[in-house]
Motif scaffolding. Structure first.
Motif, PDB file in Angstrom:
ATOM      1  N   SER A 365     -37.985  26.401  58.069  1.00  0.00           N
ATOM      2  CA  SER A 365     -36.820  27.271  58.232  1.00  0.00           C
ATOM      3  C   SER A 365     -35.543  26.516  57.897  1.00  0.00           C
ATOM      4  CB  SER A 365     -36.749  27.797  59.673  1.00  0.00           C
ATOM      5  OG  SER A 365     -35.641  28.654  59.824  1.00  0.00           O
ATOM      6  N   ALA A 366     -34.646  27.199  57.214  1.00  0.00           N
ATOM      7  CA  ALA A 366     -33.355  26.602  56.872  1.00  0.00           C
ATOM      8  C   ALA A 366     -32.254  27.621  57.156  1.00  0.00           C
ATOM      9  CB  ALA A 366     -33.324  26.188  55.407  1.00  0.00           C
ATOM     10  N   VAL A 367     -31.445  27.345  58.163  1.00  0.00           N
ATOM     11  CA  VAL A 367     -30.251  28.172  58.378  1.00  0.00           C
ATOM     12  C   VAL A 367     -29.281  27.847  57.241  1.00  0.00           C
ATOM     13  CG1 VAL A 367     -28.323  28.672  59.908  1.00  0.00           C
ATOM     14  CG2 VAL A 367     -30.602  28.237  60.865  1.00  0.00           C
ATOM     15  N   PRO A 368     -29.015  28.807  56.356  1.00  0.00           N
ATOM     16  CA  PRO A 368     -28.395  28.482  55.067  1.00  0.00           C
ATOM     17  C   PRO A 368     -26.877  28.311  55.085  1.00  0.00           C
ATOM     18  CG  PRO A 368     -28.884  30.807  55.160  1.00  0.00           C
ATOM     19  CD  PRO A 368     -29.392  30.226  56.452  1.00  0.00           C
ATOM     20  N   LEU A 369     -26.268  28.334  56.259  1.00  0.00           N
ATOM     21  CA  LEU A 369     -24.812  28.219  56.305  1.00  0.00           C
ATOM     22  C   LEU A 369     -24.325  26.784  56.221  1.00  0.00           C
ATOM     23  CD1 LEU A 369     -25.663  30.879  58.136  1.00  0.00           C
ATOM     24  CD2 LEU A 369     -23.210  30.934  58.548  1.00  0.00           C
ATOM     25  N   ALA A 370     -25.241  25.817  56.275  1.00  0.00           N
ATOM     26  CA  ALA A 370     -24.822  24.409  56.188  1.00  0.00           C
ATOM     27  C   ALA A 370     -24.078  24.182  54.869  1.00  0.00           C
ATOM     28  CB  ALA A 370     -26.042  23.498  56.273  1.00  0.00           C
ATOM     29  N   LEU A 374     -27.235  24.476  48.783  1.00  0.00           N
ATOM     30  CA  LEU A 374     -26.981  25.431  47.698  1.00  0.00           C
ATOM     31  C   LEU A 374     -27.711  26.728  48.035  1.00  0.00           C
ATOM     32  CD1 LEU A 374     -27.652  22.921  44.758  1.00  0.00           C
ATOM     33  CD2 LEU A 374     -25.416  23.626  45.662  1.00  0.00           C
ATOM     34  N   THR A 375     -27.053  27.625  48.755  1.00  0.00           N
ATOM     35  CA  THR A 375     -27.761  28.778  49.300  1.00  0.00           C
ATOM     36  C   THR A 375     -27.135  30.134  48.983  1.00  0.00           C
ATOM     37  OG1 THR A 375     -26.562  28.405  51.376  1.00  0.00           O
ATOM     38  CG2 THR A 375     -28.786  27.480  51.214  1.00  0.00           C
ATOM     39  N   THR A 376     -25.900  30.170  48.501  1.00  0.00           N
ATOM     40  CA  THR A 376     -25.286  31.454  48.178  1.00  0.00           C
ATOM     41  C   THR A 376     -25.733  31.899  46.779  1.00  0.00           C
ATOM     42  OG1 THR A 376     -23.306  30.372  47.297  1.00  0.00           O
ATOM     43  CG2 THR A 376     -23.292  30.983  49.632  1.00  0.00           C
ATOM     44  N   ALA A 377     -25.448  33.156  46.479  1.00  0.00           N
ATOM     45  CA  ALA A 377     -25.918  33.722  45.215  1.00  0.00           C
ATOM     46  C   ALA A 377     -25.417  32.953  44.005  1.00  0.00           C
ATOM     47  CB  ALA A 377     -25.496  35.189  45.118  1.00  0.00           C
ATOM     48  N   ASP A 378     -24.200  32.397  44.093  1.00  0.00           N
ATOM     49  CA  ASP A 378     -23.650  31.665  42.957  1.00  0.00           C
ATOM     50  C   ASP A 378     -24.085  30.197  42.936  1.00  0.00           C
ATOM     51  OD1 ASP A 378     -22.189  31.155  45.270  1.00  0.00           O
ATOM     52  OD2 ASP A 378     -20.364  30.677  44.169  1.00  0.00           O
ATOM     53  N   GLU A 379     -24.834  29.765  43.970  1.00  0.00           N
ATOM     54  CA  GLU A 379     -25.264  28.369  44.040  1.00  0.00           C
ATOM     55  C   GLU A 379     -26.753  28.169  43.784  1.00  0.00           C
ATOM     56  OE1 GLU A 379     -22.158  26.691  47.472  1.00  0.00           O
ATOM     57  OE2 GLU A 379     -24.130  27.512  48.048  1.00  0.00           O
ATOM     58  N   ILE A 380     -27.574  29.195  44.054  1.00  0.00           N
ATOM     59  CA  ILE A 380     -29.015  28.987  44.064  1.00  0.00           C
ATOM     60  C   ILE A 380     -29.596  28.666  42.688  1.00  0.00           C
ATOM     61  CG2 ILE A 380     -29.378  30.402  46.121  1.00  0.00           C
ATOM     62  CD1 ILE A 380     -30.194  32.708  44.322  1.00  0.00           C
ATOM     63  N   GLY A 381     -28.857  28.926  41.634  1.00  0.00           N
ATOM     64  CA  GLY A 381     -29.345  28.598  40.306  1.00  0.00           C
ATOM     65  C   GLY A 381     -29.104  27.154  39.899  1.00  0.00           C
ATOM     66  N   LYS A 382     -28.417  26.395  40.740  1.00  0.00           N
ATOM     67  CA  LYS A 382     -28.101  25.001  40.412  1.00  0.00           C
ATOM     68  C   LYS A 382     -29.308  24.100  40.683  1.00  0.00           C
ATOM     69  CE  LYS A 382     -23.169  25.603  41.421  1.00  0.00           C
ATOM     70  NZ  LYS A 382     -22.017  25.167  42.268  1.00  0.00           N
ATOM     71  N   CYS A 407     -30.628  34.640  58.198  1.00  0.00           N
ATOM     72  CA  CYS A 407     -29.205  34.980  58.092  1.00  0.00           C
ATOM     73  C   CYS A 407     -29.066  36.315  57.374  1.00  0.00           C
ATOM     74  CB  CYS A 407     -28.426  33.880  57.370  1.00  0.00           C
ATOM     75  SG  CYS A 407     -27.897  32.548  58.479  1.00  0.00           S
ATOM     76  N   GLY A 408     -27.851  36.791  57.255  1.00  0.00           N
ATOM     77  CA  GLY A 408     -27.589  38.134  56.787  1.00  0.00           C
ATOM     78  C   GLY A 408     -27.603  38.338  55.294  1.00  0.00           C
ATOM     79  N   PRO A 409     -27.035  39.477  54.828  1.00  0.00           N
ATOM     80  CA  PRO A 409     -27.103  39.896  53.429  1.00  0.00           C
ATOM     81  C   PRO A 409     -26.550  38.893  52.427  1.00  0.00           C
ATOM     82  CG  PRO A 409     -26.334  41.696  54.808  1.00  0.00           C
ATOM     83  CD  PRO A 409     -26.347  40.477  55.676  1.00  0.00           C
ATOM     84  N   THR A 410     -25.633  38.013  52.860  1.00  0.00           N
ATOM     85  CA  THR A 410     -25.093  37.007  51.945  1.00  0.00           C
ATOM     86  C   THR A 410     -26.200  36.153  51.344  1.00  0.00           C
ATOM     87  OG1 THR A 410     -23.018  36.907  53.191  1.00  0.00           O
ATOM     88  CG2 THR A 410     -23.521  35.027  51.774  1.00  0.00           C
ATOM     89  N   TYR A 411     -27.325  36.047  52.061  1.00  0.00           N
ATOM     90  CA  TYR A 411     -28.404  35.159  51.630  1.00  0.00           C
ATOM     91  C   TYR A 411     -29.636  35.927  51.164  1.00  0.00           C
ATOM     92  CZ  TYR A 411     -25.160  32.081  53.849  1.00  0.00           C
ATOM     93  OH  TYR A 411     -24.007  31.411  54.170  1.00  0.00           O
ATOM     94  N   ASP A 412     -29.447  37.221  50.866  1.00  0.00           N
ATOM     95  CA  ASP A 412     -30.558  38.013  50.324  1.00  0.00           C
ATOM     96  C   ASP A 412     -31.030  37.461  48.987  1.00  0.00           C
ATOM     97  OD1 ASP A 412     -30.432  39.647  52.511  1.00  0.00           O
ATOM     98  OD2 ASP A 412     -29.504  41.353  51.473  1.00  0.00           O
ATOM     99  N   ALA A 413     -30.096  36.985  48.166  1.00  0.00           N
ATOM    100  CA  ALA A 413     -30.483  36.453  46.850  1.00  0.00           C
ATOM    101  C   ALA A 413     -31.350  35.210  47.002  1.00  0.00           C
ATOM    102  CB  ALA A 413     -29.239  36.131  46.025  1.00  0.00           C
TER     103      ALA A 413
END
Length: 468
Positions: A365-370, A374-382, A407-413
Motif C-alpha cells: 500500500s502507498a498513500v500517494p500524497l507523499a 510520482l502519483t498524480t496524473a501528470d507525474e505517473i508517466g515519468k 485516496c480519492g479521485p485525484t489518484y484514479d489515474a
C-alpha cells in the motif's frame, strides 16, 4: 455486414445488412439468431427457426415470459415449442433466454447487449482477459463491466429465464474453453433439477484448475419474491446453495463488491504460486499497517502476518540502510516505511519478499500524497513511478501481489494505469487483506497435509474442489 441477415418481410437492406423474408429463405445455415420480438410471437418464431433447420442457436431477448402475472400461457407455449424442436431428428436449435441480453464475445467480436458506446465502453481494442461472466441478470453483468472497467472479459453471457440452456450448461461449456481461467456466476434461481448439475459443473471446472466465483441472490423471503418477479426464478434455500457451492469448489461471495474483487483476484492471480497464507504487508502510513494487521481474520478466511526471521530482518535492514531509512523504520511485518520512502524503496522491498520463502503473498500500500512520489496524473508517466515499477515487479514475482491506493479521485489515474497492466488494485488496505485472505484460504484449503488427504477435508482422499 455481409455475414449478417435481418429477418423482415419488407425492405431489401437496413444499414448495409440484407433482409430476407423468413428463416426458410436463408440461403445457408447461420450460427445464431437474435430474436427481439414481442413475447406473444416467440412460440411461432421458435417453430419457424426449428422447421427451417438453418439456425444453430437462438437468443430470446423478449421479456414478459413467465416473470409477470398473466404470462403463464406464453411461458407454457414457449416451453412446448422448444421441446418440439429438440424432438426433431437433428435435435433442433438451442435457445438462450428468454428475458435476457444475450452475450458479448470479445474473441468473436460481437455484442447483443445493445448498450450505446457512450454508456458502456466495450474496449474492443483491448485483448480479452482469461475470464468470463455468466449471469441470470443482464443488469448485473453490465454493472460489473462498468465497475471493473479493465477486466475485459472474454465472454459475458446473460441467461435470463433458462427455459432451454441453463446456468449449468453454460458453466460446463465455458469451463471447457482453453482461454478461460476464472468464471464469475450470478444466479437467482435454478431450473428444475439444474442445481445438482450446476454443482457437478463447478466440481468439474475447479478440478481442471479454474476458479468459479459465485453469488447467489435471494437470501431473504423478500429477495426470493424479487427474484421470481425478475427472471421467473424459484430462488430455493440460500444457505444450502451457498454451502453446497463452496463444498463443490466455488468461491462464494455475499456482496456485489466482494464478487468483483474476488473475480479480479481469481483472474489476475491465476498463474501465481500459492504455498500458504503468510502475508507480508507494507505501507508508508502507520495507520494502514495497523489496519491491515487488524484484518487478518474474518468470515470464511484466516491469514497470518508472521514475524520475519533474524536473517530476513538483517536483509530488510540492509535495504533500509541503502535508502537511509534504517534509523527511521523498524524491520518488521507489517512494514511502515514512513512518508520518506520513495518508489525505489518499495521496489527493493518487494524484490526481497518475492525471493523470501517466509512470505506467501504481498499487500503493498502507498498513500500517494507523499511529495516525493510520482502519483498524480501528470507525474505517473515519468520514469521510476509506480506505474512503471509495480507491473514489472508483479510479472517478475511468482507470488500473489496486491497494490493499494487509498485516496480519492485525484489518484484514479494511478490506480487505473496499474490495474490496466493486469495488477489487482484496491482502494482500501483492509479490503485488500480481506479479499486476498478469502482467495488464499480458498487456494490453500486443499494443500496436501502430507498424509495423502486434503487438509480442509480430512476424511476425503480426494477433495471436493479447489486445488489438488
Amino acid at each position: 455486414a455481409d455475414r449478417l441477415r435481418i429477418i423482415r418481410d419488407d425492405g431489401d437492406e437496413i444499414d448495409g445488412v440484407k433482409c430476407v423474408p423468413s428463416f426458410d429463405a436463408l440461403k445457408e445455415p447461420v450460427d445464431m439468431a437474435v430474436i427481439a420480438a414481442p413475447a406473444s410471437e416467440l412460440p411461432t418464431i421458435i417453430d419457424n427457426v426449428n422447421n427451417s433447420g438453418k439456425v444453430h442457436a437462438g437468443i430470446m431477448i423478449s421479456g414478459g415470459v413467465g416473470e409477470t402475472e398473466g404470462t403463464e400461457e406464453i411461458e407454457a407455449a414457449v416451453r412446448e415449442a422448444i421441446v418440439r424442436g429438440h424432438a426433431r431428428p437433428d435435435g433442433g436449435t438451442v435457445f438462450l433466454g428468454p428475458n435476457c441480453m444475450g452475450l458479448q464475445s470479445r474473441p468473436g467480436h460481437y455484442d447483443t447487449f445493445f448498450i450505446p458506446e457512450n454508456k458502456l465502453d466495450t474496449r474492443w481494442s483491448h485483448p480479452a482477459r482469461r475470464v468470463a461472466l455468466i449471469s441470470q441478470s443482464g443488469a448485473f453483468i453490465i454493472s460489473r463491466m462498468s465497475n471493473l472497467t479493465t477486466l475485459d472479459a472474454a465472454l459475458a453471457i446473460s441467461i435470463g429465464n433458462q427455459m432451454d440452456l441453463t446456468v449449468a450448461d453454460l458453466l460446463d461449456a465455458v469451463g471447457e474453453r482453453d482461454d478461460i481461467d476464472a468464471i464469475g456466476v450470478y444466479v437467482e434461481g435454478f431450473a428444475n433439477l439444474d442445481g445438482l448439475d450446476f454443482l457437478r459443473a463447478v466440481k468439474r471446472v475447479t478440478a481442471a484448475g479454474k476458479a468459479v466465483v459465485f453469488y447467489k441472490a435471494g437470501r431473504t423471503a423478500t429477495g426470493r419474491t424479487a427474484a421470481a418477479g425478475h427472471t421467473a426464478s424459484v430462488a430455493g434455500d440460500y444457505d444450502i446453495a451457498m454451502a453446497a457451492a463452496e463444498h463443490a469448489g466455488a468461491i462464494v461471495t455475499e456482496t456485489f463488491k466482494e464478487f468483483e474483487q474476488l473475480l479480479e483476484l481469481a483472474t489476475y492471480l491465476h498463474g501465481k504460486q500459492v504455498h500458504g497464507r503468510r502475508l507480508f504487508t507494507m505501507s508508508n502510513a502507520g495507520m494502514e499497517a495497523v489496519r491491515m494487521a487488524d484484518t487478518i481474520q474474518g468470515q470464511r478466511y484466516e491469514v497470518s502476518i508472521n514475524t520475519p526471521s533474524d536473517a530476513l530482518r538483517e536483509r530488510m535492514v540492509a535495504v533500509l540502510a541503502r535508502h537511509k531509512l534504517d534509523r527511521l523504520v523498524n524491520p518488521r511485518n507489517p512494514l511502515d516505511v514512513t512518508p520518506m520512502a520513495s518508489e525505489a524503496v518499495y521496489e527493493d522491498v518487494i524484490k526481497l519478499m518475492s525471493a523470501s520463502d517466509e512470505m506467501d503473498a504481498m499487500v503493498i500500500s502507498a498513500v500517494p500524497l507523499a511529495p516525493n512520489m510520482l502519483t498524480t496524473a501528470d507525474e505517473i508517466g515519468k520514469p521510476g513511478s509506480f506505474v512503471e515499477r509495480i507491473p514489472r515487479l508483479f510479472a517478475e514475482s511468482a507470488k500473489p501481489l496486491i497494490f493499494v491506493v487509498d485516496c480519492g479521485p485525484t489518484y484514479d489515474a494511478l490506480a487505473g494505469s496499474i490495474r490496466e497492466a493486469g495488477v489487482p488494485v484496491f482502494r482500501s488496505s483492509d479490503q485488500a487483506v480481506r479479499s486476498l485472505g478469502r482467495y488464499l484460504t480458498h487456494r490453500t484449503r486443499c494443500l496436501p497435509d502430507g498424509q495423502g488427504h486434503c487438509s480442509a477435508h480430512m476424511a476425503e482422499p480426494v477433495c471436493a474442489g479447489g486445488d489438488a
